[in-house]
Design an enzyme around this catalytic site. Structure first.
Site, PDB file in Angstrom:
ATOM      1  N   LYS A   1       0.698  -0.749   0.162  1.00 48.40           N
ATOM      2  CA  LYS A   1      -0.221  -0.128   0.147  1.00 48.40           C
ATOM      3  C   LYS A   1       1.401   1.322  -0.569  1.00 48.40           C
ATOM      4  O   LYS A   1       1.622   1.969   0.992  1.00 48.40           O
ATOM      5  CB  LYS A   1      -0.885  -0.017   1.253  1.00 48.40           C
ATOM      6  CG  LYS A   1      -1.702   1.487   1.534  1.00 48.40           C
ATOM      7  CD  LYS A   1      -2.528   0.961   1.995  1.00 48.40           C
ATOM      8  CE  LYS A   1      -4.503   2.385   1.920  1.00 48.40           C
ATOM      9  NZ  LYS A   1      -3.909   3.501   1.637  1.00 48.40           N
TER      10      LYS A   1
ATOM     11  N   ARG B   1      -7.915  11.441  -7.403  1.00 50.40           N
ATOM     12  CA  ARG B   1      -8.538  10.480  -6.189  1.00 50.40           C
ATOM     13  C   ARG B   1     -10.271  10.706  -6.657  1.00 50.40           C
ATOM     14  O   ARG B   1     -11.034  10.336  -6.669  1.00 50.40           O
ATOM     15  CB  ARG B   1      -8.222  10.291  -5.080  1.00 50.40           C
ATOM     16  CG  ARG B   1      -8.843   9.703  -3.927  1.00 50.40           C
ATOM     17  CD  ARG B   1      -9.075   8.516  -3.595  1.00 50.40           C
ATOM     18  NE  ARG B   1      -9.338   8.448  -2.631  1.00 50.40           N
ATOM     19  CZ  ARG B   1     -10.793   8.490  -1.952  1.00 50.40           C
ATOM     20  NH1 ARG B   1     -11.346   9.379  -3.273  1.00 50.40           N
ATOM     21  NH2 ARG B   1     -11.488   7.886  -1.553  1.00 50.40           N
TER      22      ARG B   1
HETATM   23  N1  LIG Z   1      -1.240  -1.467  -4.198  1.00 50.01           N
HETATM   24  C1  LIG Z   1      -2.200  -0.883  -4.565  1.00 50.01           C
HETATM   25  N2  LIG Z   1      -3.530  -0.749  -4.574  1.00 50.01           N
HETATM   26  C2  LIG Z   1      -5.125  -0.087  -4.237  1.00 50.01           C
HETATM   27  N3  LIG Z   1      -4.846   0.694  -3.369  1.00 50.01           N
HETATM   28  C3  LIG Z   1      -4.234   1.259  -2.765  1.00 50.01           C
HETATM   29  C4  LIG Z   1      -2.194   0.556  -3.571  1.00 50.01           C
HETATM   30  N4  LIG Z   1      -1.346   1.138  -3.241  1.00 50.01           N
HETATM   31  C5  LIG Z   1      -2.124   2.326  -2.563  1.00 50.01           C
HETATM   32  N5  LIG Z   1      -3.073   2.404  -2.945  1.00 50.01           N
HETATM   33  C6  LIG Z   1      -4.499   3.266  -1.931  1.00 50.01           C
HETATM   34  O1  LIG Z   1      -5.232   2.885  -1.345  1.00 50.01           O
HETATM   35  C7  LIG Z   1      -6.316   3.427  -1.239  1.00 50.01           C
HETATM   36  C8  LIG Z   1      -7.172   2.343  -0.481  1.00 50.01           C
HETATM   37  O2  LIG Z   1      -7.973   2.626   0.732  1.00 50.01           O
HETATM   38  P1  LIG Z   1      -9.111   3.058   0.179  1.00 50.01           P
HETATM   39  O3  LIG Z   1      -9.861   2.655  -0.704  1.00 50.01           O
HETATM   40  O4  LIG Z   1      -9.467   3.339   2.013  1.00 50.01           O
HETATM   41  O5  LIG Z   1      -9.020   4.797  -0.339  1.00 50.01           O
HETATM   42  P2  LIG Z   1      -9.002   6.077   0.410  1.00 50.01           P
HETATM   43  O6  LIG Z   1     -10.568   6.028   1.344  1.00 50.01           O
HETATM   44  O7  LIG Z   1      -8.425   7.141  -0.452  1.00 50.01           O
HETATM   45  O8  LIG Z   1      -7.982   5.939   1.636  1.00 50.01           O
HETATM   46  P3  LIG Z   1      -6.573   6.288   2.126  1.00 50.01           P
HETATM   47  O9  LIG Z   1      -6.687   7.347   3.384  1.00 50.01           O
HETATM   48  O10 LIG Z   1      -6.201   5.077   3.188  1.00 50.01           O
HETATM   49  O11 LIG Z   1      -6.011   6.406   1.031  1.00 50.01           O
HETATM   50  C9  LIG Z   1      -6.216   3.459  -2.361  1.00 50.01           C
HETATM   51  O12 LIG Z   1      -7.324   4.814  -2.618  1.00 50.01           O
HETATM   52  C10 LIG Z   1      -5.091   4.070  -3.278  1.00 50.01           C
HETATM   53  O13 LIG Z   1      -4.645   5.461  -3.335  1.00 50.01           O
END
Ligand SMILES: Nc1ncnc2c1ncn2[C@@H]1O[C@H](COP(=O)(O)OP(=O)(O)OP(=O)(O)O)[C@@H](O)[C@H]1O
Length: 559
Positions: free
Chosen positions: A249, A269
């Site tokens: 991640k 995003r």
């Molecule tokens: N290998 C990966 N696969 C998918 N998402 C990834 C990866 N590496 C980083 N990310 C990030 O992690 C996020 C996944 O967490 P989530 O779906 O909860 O998004 P979020 O609400 O933007 O949360 P966060 O604040 O943790 O980034 C994705 O939106 C992406 O930006």
């Protein structure tokens, strides 16, 4: 269609807080909107001119707007500024100025929606030398023919401060109601294209059948698939049915890349077009992504010394920069880690299993210094997954993602097909809905902020705490300036603020508490960062707060 009809809708929306009534008003309006306006009217109703992913923006600030009003009405700029100070509402002051108009022109033409919109487009497209002046004149022309109330809403649209309480969910329901189509099909079409104008038109002209045939398209961003939390790598593996793909991640900013030959568009995003801010990445993508047409997704990371990842705010700094980009390319080098592919040469892959999408991704990408594939481990073994997780943390990454091998890509959904595992309790991204003026030396600054989680079912923002620490003096100055235009109501020292801004908040604990309607309260919340990459509807939901509470109790039990 007259612009006055739209102004009338805005007025009625402003007057009620009832969601059902708002939905009805919007639905009735959409019903009578002629076909040729249907692609733009939904955005105007949201208080926007273009979808967020459209690169065009008006580029008109308060100063220029006041100039235009002054030119159109003959009321001196200073007088308009004073009036804004009195009313606390720019829209209202514009209406007052128009009322006062000294040289009422005889041939005032009634405004049509088309003319107002076309003028907005001309304003957005005015560039280069003298463009400020031209923008001002275009606007002044509109104000010259505007009735007071029309002027008010034109001003608010231009500055992006419409306060009608219409969010995406409401618009979706209104489209369904107006054209008697299924809300879930409207939702689906929207998740695939992020284009309310397009969806409204299909809903009206082609009904349920047309909506169910909507496909992803290059140039229209797909809503990103999202993840839930898991307490540990082991839990994630169990949830995934014993086998999963683990990926690093990366702590950066998520981007969606649309490639069509020589043309590459990069969406953030929030699905805003950020292409121009990262030209070196765009070039690298052209070389690395081999098919003529493709949509891929990845995390854009800022890299520091020795290739170590830097906090995601650095990437946001890159996105914000519009000039002297070359300097930034050197200061904040970026690296793109691709983790998904949704479309290749005319074929949608969102119905394809993740494991096969990943294979496709490996086939179509030629890795380079700036474009890489997300590091991945497919395993059934807890120890292997744990070692992978440990290494990810040692390398300075945020944690790992676990992904179900047989999962299709679910646009906009935060399900259990993707799980994230991080070492600490996760920060929350919350919406500012109120604030309090400070004391003494800081009496002119907002000092403490009421923050809320989003409830997607009711469309409301429910408070979970008050954040007063973690801010520098500069932060408070900036926040006060940023929030002032969105103050809806003041009561003593407390002000209610239109939900617009998302902040990341850390806290010691989530407590069950009767203090707020949500049933939860944050203990010792502290401000971390402004999440410009998230819209209010993308803030953490009340369900997520509840889920984190459960996880926290689980963590505690483990300790
Ligand atoms: N290998 C990966 N696969 C998918 N998402 C990834 C990866 N590496 C980083 N990310 C990030 O992690 C996020 C996944 O967490 P989530 O779906 O909860 O998004 P979020 O609400 O933007 O949360 P966060 O604040 O943790 O980034 C994705 O939106 C992406 O930006």
């Amino acid at each position: 269609m007259r612009y006055s009809e739209l102004a009338d809708l805005y007025r009625r929306l402003e007057k009620t807080t009832l969601k059902t009534l708002k939905t009805k008003f919007v639905a009735d309006f959409l019903k009578k909107t002629p076909d040729d306006l249907l692609e733009i009217v939904p955005y105007l109703i949201l208080g926007k001119v273009f979808p967020d992913w459209d690169e065009r923006e008006l580029g008109v600030g308060e100063k220029l707007l006041i100039k235009a009003v002054s030119m159109a009405t003959g009321v001196p700029e200073k007088e308009i500024e004073d009036s804004i100070r009195d009313t606390g509402d720019l829209g209202e002051s514009v209406a007052l100025a128009i009322k006062k108009k000294k040289q009422k022109s005889f041939f005032s033409q009634p405004l049509t929606i088309k003319r107002v919109y076309d003028t907005f487009v001309k304003i957005a497209e005015a560039q280069g030398e003298g463009s400020q002046d031209r923008k001002m004149k275009y606007l002044a022309n509109l104000f010259m023919d505007a009735q007071p109330e029309e002027g008010k809403y034109i001003a608010r649209t231009v500055l992006g401060t419409m306060r009608t309480g219409v969010a995406e969910g409401l618009l979706r329901d209104a489209i369904a109601e107006a054209f008697k189509v299924k809300p879930e099909l409207v939702e689906r079409a929207y998740m695939l294209t992020s284009d309310f104008g397009y969806v409204a038109k299909i809903a009206k002209l082609e009904g349920n059948e047309g909506l169910s045939e909507v496909r992803i398209q290059i140039g229209k961003p797909i809503r990103p698939m999202l993840a839930q939390n898991a307490a540990s790598v082991k839990d994630a593996l169990i949830e995934m049915g014993g086998e999963a793909a683990f990926e690093i991640k990366y702590d950066g900013a998520r981007v969606q890349v649309h490639k069509d030959g020589d043309k590459v568009i990069v969406y953030s995003r929030r699905l805003e077009n950020v292409t121009r801010s990262i030209p070196e990445v765009v070039e690298a993508i052209k070389a690395a992504v081999k098919p003529k047409k493709a949509i891929v997704e990845g995390e854009l990371v800022a890299v520091g010394e020795g290739g170590k990842p830097r906090p995601f705010q650095y990437v946001l700094r890159r996105f914000r920069r519009k000039y002297n980009i070359d300097e930034m390319i050197e200061k904040i080098p970026l690296e793109l880690n691709l983790f998904d592919v949704m479309f290749v040469d005319g074929e949608s892959l969102i119905e394809t299993k993740f494991i096969d999408r990943r294979k496709k991704l490996e086939e179509i990408v030629e890795e380079s210094e700036k474009v890489k594939l997300a590091e991945q481990l497919i395993t059934k073994k807890v120890e292997e997954a744990e070692a992978f997780y440990k290494r990810a943390l040692e390398l300075g990454h945020e944690g790992v993602m676990a992904k179900r091998l047989d999962a299709v890509y679910e646009p906009g959904n935060r399900g259990k097909k993707w799980l994230k595992v991080k070492p600490t309790m996760e920060n929350l991204d919350l919406v500012i809905i109120g604030a309090e003026w400070g004391e003494g030396r800081r009496a002119h600054l907002l000092g403490s902020f009421l923050v809320a989680a989003y409830d997607p079912h009711s469309g409301e923002f429910v408070p979970v705490g008050k954040v007063g620490s973690g801010f520098t003096d500069e932060d408070l100055i900036e926040f006060t300036k940023m929030l002032k235009p969105y103050i809806v109501r003041q009561e003593g020292k407390f002000v209610e603020i239109e939900p617009k801004f998302v902040i990341e908040v850390t806290y010691q604990e989530i407590q069950k508490s009767p203090k707020y309607k949500s049933g939860f309260a944050l203990r010792f919340p502290r401000y971390v960062a402004l999440r410009e990459d998230k819209s209010p509807e993308e803030a953490d939901t009340i369900e997520r707060v509840a889920e984190l509470y459960e996880l926290q109790e689980k963590f505690k039990a483990k300790k």
